[in-house]
Design an enzyme around this catalytic site. Structure first.
Site, PDB file in Angstrom:
ATOM      1  N   LEU A 146      37.977  41.108  86.903  1.00 57.93           N
ATOM      2  CA  LEU A 146      37.072  40.053  87.342  1.00 57.93           C
ATOM      3  C   LEU A 146      37.195  38.912  86.344  1.00 57.93           C
ATOM      4  O   LEU A 146      37.372  39.138  85.136  1.00 57.93           O
ATOM      5  CB  LEU A 146      35.619  40.545  87.366  1.00 57.93           C
ATOM      6  CG  LEU A 146      35.265  41.655  88.363  1.00 57.93           C
ATOM      7  CD1 LEU A 146      33.807  42.073  88.185  1.00 57.93           C
ATOM      8  CD2 LEU A 146      35.512  41.210  89.799  1.00 57.93           C
ATOM      9  N   ASP A 147      37.074  37.676  86.825  1.00 55.67           N
ATOM     10  CA  ASP A 147      37.077  36.537  85.921  1.00 55.67           C
ATOM     11  C   ASP A 147      35.957  36.683  84.896  1.00 55.67           C
ATOM     12  O   ASP A 147      34.932  37.342  85.158  1.00 55.67           O
ATOM     13  CB  ASP A 147      36.866  35.234  86.696  1.00 55.67           C
ATOM     14  CG  ASP A 147      38.012  34.911  87.639  1.00 55.67           C
ATOM     15  OD1 ASP A 147      39.125  35.428  87.408  1.00 55.67           O
ATOM     16  OD2 ASP A 147      37.789  34.147  88.601  1.00 55.67           O
ATOM     17  N   LYS A 148      36.117  36.039  83.771  1.00 50.68           N
ATOM     18  CA  LYS A 148      35.132  36.109  82.694  1.00 50.68           C
ATOM     19  C   LYS A 148      33.719  35.830  83.187  1.00 50.68           C
ATOM     20  O   LYS A 148      32.778  36.554  82.858  1.00 50.68           O
ATOM     21  CB  LYS A 148      35.508  35.116  81.590  1.00 50.68           C
ATOM     22  CG  LYS A 148      34.520  35.043  80.441  1.00 50.68           C
ATOM     23  CD  LYS A 148      34.954  34.020  79.409  1.00 50.68           C
ATOM     24  CE  LYS A 148      33.927  33.894  78.284  1.00 50.68           C
ATOM     25  NZ  LYS A 148      34.332  32.897  77.266  1.00 50.68           N
ATOM     26  N   THR A 150      32.597  35.877  86.297  1.00 51.66           N
ATOM     27  CA  THR A 150      32.200  36.626  87.488  1.00 51.66           C
ATOM     28  C   THR A 150      31.608  37.951  87.041  1.00 51.66           C
ATOM     29  O   THR A 150      32.214  38.665  86.244  1.00 51.66           O
ATOM     30  CB  THR A 150      33.408  36.889  88.410  1.00 51.66           C
ATOM     31  OG1 THR A 150      33.992  35.647  88.798  1.00 51.66           O
ATOM     32  CG2 THR A 150      32.985  37.655  89.647  1.00 51.66           C
ATOM     33  N   ARG A 250      36.960  31.614  94.614  1.00 52.35           N
ATOM     34  CA  ARG A 250      36.651  30.269  94.115  1.00 52.35           C
ATOM     35  C   ARG A 250      37.538  29.223  94.800  1.00 52.35           C
ATOM     36  O   ARG A 250      37.074  28.153  95.202  1.00 52.35           O
ATOM     37  CB  ARG A 250      36.828  30.245  92.597  1.00 52.35           C
ATOM     38  CG  ARG A 250      35.906  31.226  91.893  1.00 52.35           C
ATOM     39  CD  ARG A 250      36.321  31.502  90.462  1.00 52.35           C
ATOM     40  NE  ARG A 250      36.075  30.362  89.587  1.00 52.35           N
ATOM     41  CZ  ARG A 250      36.305  30.367  88.288  1.00 52.35           C
ATOM     42  NH1 ARG A 250      36.797  31.467  87.701  1.00 52.35           N
ATOM     43  NH2 ARG A 250      36.050  29.294  87.560  1.00 52.35           N
TER      44      ARG A 250
END
Length: 319
Positions: A146-148, A150, A250
């Site tokens: 997961l993105d930082k 998110t 996104r």
């Protein structure tokens, strides 16, 4: 994170390996750095290996990292454990936590926390040799990310057998279900739909990706969305992803002209009602077959406090 970009002259016909060609350029990278520090190689927008033979007009993009530590250390960082058995640990990742060590984030990551939680020793890093092995040693147990910024559910593997089992499912998202919620600025034209595009790096900004159609460039990305609620010019949206591309949701929300609230990369304008909002994207549900199981297991997380606070304000404004 450093980038290298180069276009091969149209009259080139040497057919060299990519690593050899790049290392011989006046401002190129030496082969040692290519092997130890490279994180992504793209040729004409598609992932490539150092051994790939190049041709005239190829566009080469390389991303690498410097100052790689000697060890990835266990760190006593609190984790919200959703589920755990002998094979997997399912975590609700906090917003702001990086999934695995990489350039600029060599500690404080989910991997550091898991090593401590599992009672593991530090993992020594290698800086030369097989690129895949170099990267794998930084990501023990990580089969997706997961993105930082998110938050939400992420499943990790506690042994090689479980890692292979999970990896095979993530290779084809038809074998699992991943759903997210997000608050976006705007309202999609349709209340529900399927977004299918290619995703490529944005040539104007190397930190961003963009959705494009009618091209063979990049990778296919598919998202299924449903608008749960609308508050004025804001919408609460549920998104199920059928592919797992970097920044996929996104990028796809931006493609619908409904960028996610608090997204500083794809929604750079400060929101007047929520100027301090952080990324309003949360992985709230996963359905997957655990190692050795024939039935699917579902995991859910509670709605984050930041979502509740934004919704509370929106409901008060748009009664």
């Amino acid at each position: 994170m450093p980038f290298f970009n180069f276009s091969v002259p149209s009259d080139y016909n040497g057919g060299e390996r990519l690593d050899k060609y790049v290392s011989n350029l006046p401002d190129g990278l030496n082969r040692s750095k290519l092997k130890s520090g490279v994180t992504e190689i793209l040729v004409n927008g598609k992932k490539a290996k150092l051994s790939q033979k190049i041709k005239g007009r190829d566009v080469i993009d390389i991303q690498w990292e410097d100052n790689i530590p000697d060890n990835i250390e266990p760190q006593n960082i609190p984790l919200e454990i959703v589920y755990e058995d002998n094979d997997v640990t399912v975590v609700s990742k906090a917003q702001g936590m990086v999934t695995h060590p990489a350039c600029g984030n060599w500690d404080g990551t989910l991997v550091n926390a898991l090593l401590y939680h599992w009672g593991r020793e530090a993992i020594g890093q290698i800086k030369e040799g097989d690129t895949q092995e170099i990267l794998q040693r930084r990501r023990p147990g990580i089969v997706h990310r997961l993105d930082k910024d998110t938050s939400g559910i992420i499943i990790t593997a506690k042994n090689p057998e479980a890692e292979e089992w999970l990896h095979n499912q993530f290779m084809n998202h038809n074998y699992l279900l991943k759903e997210y919620i997000c608050i976006v600025c705007g309202k999609p034209k349709e209340n529900a739909g399927v977004i299918k595009t290619q995703i490529i790096r944005d040539p104007k900004n190397r930190k961003r990706f963009k959705a494009v159609t009618n091209t063979t460039e990049g990778k296919t990305a598919v998202s299924i969305y449903h608008v749960i609620a609308t508050y004025g010019n804001y919408s609460l949206v549920r998104v199920r992803i059928k592919t797992g591309r970097t920044h996929q949701i996104r990028v796809h929300m931006k493609y619908l002209n409904c960028p996610i609230l608090g997204d500083v990369i794809y929604n750079s304008n400060k929101d007047k009602k929520f100027p301090d909002a952080t990324l309003m994207l949360h992985s709230y549900k996963m359905k997957i077959r655990l190692p050795g199981k024939t039935e699917y297991t579902s995991f859910r997380t509670k709605t984050p406090e930041r979502f509740l606070q934004v919704e509370k304000k929106l409901k008060a404004i748009y009664k």
